[in-house]
Design an enzyme around this catalytic site. Structure first.
Site, PDB file in Angstrom:
ATOM      1  N   ARG A 359      69.960  21.746 -82.871  1.00  0.00           N
ATOM      2  CA  ARG A 359      68.725  21.737 -83.681  1.00  0.00           C
ATOM      3  C   ARG A 359      68.325  20.302 -84.037  1.00  0.00           C
ATOM      4  O   ARG A 359      67.135  19.948 -83.980  1.00  0.00           O
ATOM      5  CB  ARG A 359      68.926  22.567 -84.941  1.00  0.00           C
ATOM      6  CG  ARG A 359      67.747  22.527 -85.902  1.00  0.00           C
ATOM      7  CD  ARG A 359      67.957  23.459 -87.076  1.00  0.00           C
ATOM      8  NE  ARG A 359      66.885  23.340 -88.058  1.00  0.00           N
ATOM      9  CZ  ARG A 359      66.940  22.589 -89.153  1.00  0.00           C
ATOM     10  NH1 ARG A 359      68.045  21.885 -89.415  1.00  0.00           N
ATOM     11  NH2 ARG A 359      65.915  22.528 -89.979  1.00  0.00           N
ATOM     12  N   SER A 371      63.545  25.720 -87.195  1.00  0.00           N
ATOM     13  CA  SER A 371      64.505  26.165 -88.196  1.00  0.00           C
ATOM     14  C   SER A 371      65.617  26.969 -87.525  1.00  0.00           C
ATOM     15  O   SER A 371      65.494  27.398 -86.369  1.00  0.00           O
ATOM     16  CB  SER A 371      63.812  27.032 -89.253  1.00  0.00           C
ATOM     17  OG  SER A 371      63.406  28.264 -88.691  1.00  0.00           O
ATOM     18  N   SER A 462      66.013  40.102 -90.988  1.00  0.00           N
ATOM     19  CA  SER A 462      65.874  39.747 -92.406  1.00  0.00           C
ATOM     20  C   SER A 462      66.872  38.636 -92.696  1.00  0.00           C
ATOM     21  O   SER A 462      68.081  38.815 -92.535  1.00  0.00           O
ATOM     22  CB  SER A 462      66.158  40.967 -93.297  1.00  0.00           C
ATOM     23  OG  SER A 462      66.040  40.615 -94.665  1.00  0.00           O
ATOM     24  N   ASN A 463      66.377  37.469 -93.111  1.00  0.00           N
ATOM     25  CA  ASN A 463      67.212  36.286 -93.307  1.00  0.00           C
ATOM     26  C   ASN A 463      67.173  35.873 -94.775  1.00  0.00           C
ATOM     27  O   ASN A 463      66.110  35.527 -95.300  1.00  0.00           O
ATOM     28  CB  ASN A 463      66.708  35.141 -92.417  1.00  0.00           C
ATOM     29  CG  ASN A 463      67.678  33.971 -92.381  1.00  0.00           C
ATOM     30  OD1 ASN A 463      68.525  33.815 -93.257  1.00  0.00           O
ATOM     31  ND2 ASN A 463      67.559  33.141 -91.359  1.00  0.00           N
ATOM     32  N   GLY A 487      72.903  35.833 -92.809  1.00  0.00           N
ATOM     33  CA  GLY A 487      73.334  35.063 -93.970  1.00  0.00           C
ATOM     34  C   GLY A 487      73.184  33.573 -93.730  1.00  0.00           C
ATOM     35  O   GLY A 487      72.732  33.122 -92.668  1.00  0.00           O
ATOM     36  N   HIS A 514      72.415  55.546 -85.989  1.00  0.00           N
ATOM     37  CA  HIS A 514      73.405  56.157 -85.098  1.00  0.00           C
ATOM     38  C   HIS A 514      72.797  57.238 -84.203  1.00  0.00           C
ATOM     39  O   HIS A 514      73.434  57.672 -83.234  1.00  0.00           O
ATOM     40  CB  HIS A 514      74.560  56.757 -85.912  1.00  0.00           C
ATOM     41  CG  HIS A 514      75.901  56.569 -85.270  1.00  0.00           C
ATOM     42  ND1 HIS A 514      76.092  56.644 -83.906  1.00  0.00           N
ATOM     43  CD2 HIS A 514      77.117  56.300 -85.798  1.00  0.00           C
ATOM     44  CE1 HIS A 514      77.354  56.437 -83.628  1.00  0.00           C
ATOM     45  NE2 HIS A 514      78.009  56.218 -84.746  1.00  0.00           N
ATOM     46  N   ASP A 518      74.743  53.545 -80.409  1.00  0.00           N
ATOM     47  CA  ASP A 518      76.163  53.775 -80.675  1.00  0.00           C
ATOM     48  C   ASP A 518      76.855  52.475 -81.053  1.00  0.00           C
ATOM     49  O   ASP A 518      76.334  51.381 -80.821  1.00  0.00           O
ATOM     50  CB  ASP A 518      76.835  54.379 -79.440  1.00  0.00           C
ATOM     51  CG  ASP A 518      76.288  55.754 -79.102  1.00  0.00           C
ATOM     52  OD1 ASP A 518      75.948  56.492 -80.050  1.00  0.00           O
ATOM     53  OD2 ASP A 518      76.186  56.081 -77.908  1.00  0.00           O
TER      54      ASP A 518
END
Length: 541
Positions: A359, A371, A462-463, A487, A514, A518
């Site tokens: 980066r 980013s 989702s960060n 995370g 599910h 799987d």
């Protein structure tokens, strides 16, 4: 002979359509092939062409109105032709014809004519109904009117700001005229297809139109009678005397105030719900806040609704804020997802040393700053290309394996969460992804996102790493089969070549449905994602 045109099925899953715009008015001559209207379906806004010649004698609903497939859309015929039989044949005409005598019991002899007139007026362009401004919208809140009753309105001018479940959107007028009636005041709710306003010529029988529309079978009006304003329509029967205290609250829902007014109010502990604004559309200014005296809120304070700032020490106090349209929809959709889709979770730790180095090198030459989220999004898109079962949608009786890769990026805003979509993400460079994500994030914060921006995802990210969160789980965004929770990157001791050295690690957790994915399938996808991020040069090949 007059002919009825029914709402066609314009897509394989369409059950209803919203009239985005009429291109012909009642009385216009229409030729075969002329553009008649634009119809918003569950998938797109499509142009509807006339398949016959004639004069447009009746429209089934004005712009913004909703019709079920096979409902009466329009009637074509010759000028002056009697269309009462066709109106009676279809449900809309029958309902209005039955309701019209109730609106005028004093003149039974004129009931048939009154019924026909009321029906025509309610279906004509003077009546503006609350449009469906998003695919999940069921009601809208009037954030503010840009026009007042009596103002002249021109086609294309902004009538009002409407707060939907996803954004605050500007509603433009589709005709010229005078604003004669408003169906609700700022802060009040209106159900989709309920009466929003009336635009026409001075002298129009507004009370008659309002009565005809309300009697015409609006199902939502019965569900929420308290939201309907009666600015121009007299009450049908004497109402019980209202309590005096609630009148002291002058601002409900979204409050319009200048930044300086908000700052002064915060410093003085003034609740802006009780401050009457003198600016445009009731906007609260610095002068309004400085002129406000706490005595104005004495009545509501006596009933336990005083602001927290005014509460004496040692007294239990609280604020209760109405749930926004966005928050209602988030609650409903995520509850449906969590309690319907059987979630399972897969967590993996990724060595980000190479990504950190790459980066820094990329940003030395990139036209925009890249980013880590951009890198995760690109790696996810490439991994989905190798694992199409993860890039799937659960549709109840079938599973759709998407060939295209559209990644939704969760963006936190003041009232909740929006998920704009980066389309065909696997085909875009890191710079293109970076620019697009930044633009969407800004539009989301400014409440400028449009329905096309948040529809059609096949996978979601989702960060929360930027908030210092190491690891979390996310709820699937239906109909997607998976969502990736990312995370932050942490520097921790790691073992490399038998030595304990500092390293950069990032944890990701994928929530899977599910029913369509799987455990082994999800694990294989995460292995590919891990390899791409640990060797980022592979993403550039």
């Amino acid at each position: 002979m007059a002919e009825a045109i029914l709402m066609p099925r314009l897509s394989d899953t369409m059950t209803e359509g919203v009239i985005a715009a009429w291109h012909k008015n009642i009385g216009d001559t229409v030729k075969k092939g002329d553009l008649l209207a634009e119809v918003e379906t569950d998938k797109a806004t499509m142009e509807l062409e006339s398949y016959q010649d004639g004069v447009l004698l009746h429209i089934g609903t004005p712009t913004g109105g909703k019709l079920q497939v096979n409902d009466l859309l329009a009637i074509f015929g010759k000028p002056g032709e009697d269309i009462s039989a066709l109106l009676a044949k279809h449900a809309g005409g029958a309902k209005a014809a039955e309701a019209a005598p109730q609106a005028a019991p004093a003149a039974p002899a004129a009931a048939p004519a009154a019924a026909s007139a009321a029906l025509d007026v309610s279906a004509m362009e003077e009546v503006v109904l609350m449009p469906r401004l998003s695919d999940t919208m069921t009601e809208g809140v009037i954030a503010g009117w840009h026009k007042n009753v009596g103002d002249t309105v021109k086609k294309g001018e902004v009538l009002a700001d409407i707060e939907t479940d996803k954004a605050t959107m500007e509603l433009e007028s589709y005709k010229d005229g005078v604003l004669l009636y408003q169906g609700a005041q700022p802060g009040e709710k209106i159900q989709v297809n309920d009466l929003l306003c009336i635009i026409g010529k001075q002298g129009l029988d507004v009370n008659g139109i309002v009565a005809a529309v309300k009697a015409g079978g609006s199902q939502t009006t019965e569900a929420a009678p308290a939201t309907a304003a009666t600015t121009s329509a007299p009450a049908a029967s004497p109402a019980p005397a209202p309590a005096a205290a609630p009148a002291a609250v002058v601002n409900e829902g979204r409050i319009f105030a200048s930044p300086l007014a908000k700052k002064i109010a915060s410093e003085k502990g003034i609740d802006l719900r009780y401050v009457k604004g003198s600016g445009d559309n009731g906007r609260i200014t610095k002068t309004d806040v400085n002129a406000y005296t706490p005595a104005a809120s004495a009545a509501p304070a006596a009933q336990g609704s005083s602001p927290v700032a005014a509460a004496p020490a040692g007294v239990v106090s609280f604020d209760e804020v109405p749930v926004s349209q966005m928050r209602k929809t988030i609650a409903r959709r995520l509850s449906e997802s969590l309690f319907t889709a059987p979630h399972f979770y897969l967590t993996m730790t990724i060595d980000m040393d190479a990504a950190v180095t790459a980066r820094a090198r990329i940003n030395e030459v990139a036209p925009v700053k890249i980013s880590f989220n951009d890198m995760v999004l690109k790696a996810t898109a490439l991994a989905l290309k190798q694992h199409p079962k993860v890039n799937s949608s659960w549709l109840g009786d079938k599973i759709r394996y998407n060939h295209h890769i559209n990644i939704g990026v969760a963006v936190a805003v003041e009232d909740g969460l929006l998920v704009p979509v980066v389309r065909f993400a696997d085909t875009k460079s890191l710079s293109q992804i970076g620019v697009e994500v930044k633009e969407y994030a800004q539009k989301a914060k400014d409440k400028k996102l449009q329905p096309a921006d948040w529809e059609g995802s096949t996978f979601t990210i989702s960060n929360l790493g930027m908030y210092g969160i190491d690891q979390f789980t996310a709820i699937i965004n239906p109909p997607d089969s998976c969502i990736l929770a990312v995370g932050g990157i942490s520097q921790v001791p790691v073992v490399k070549n038998g030595q304990v050295v500092p390293g950069n690690i990032m944890k990701v957790t994928m929530s899977c449905d599910h029913r369509s994915v799987d455990g082994a399938t999800g694990a294989a996808f995460l292995q590919t994602l891990k390899s791409l991020l640990e060797e980022p040069l592979r993403m550039l090949v």
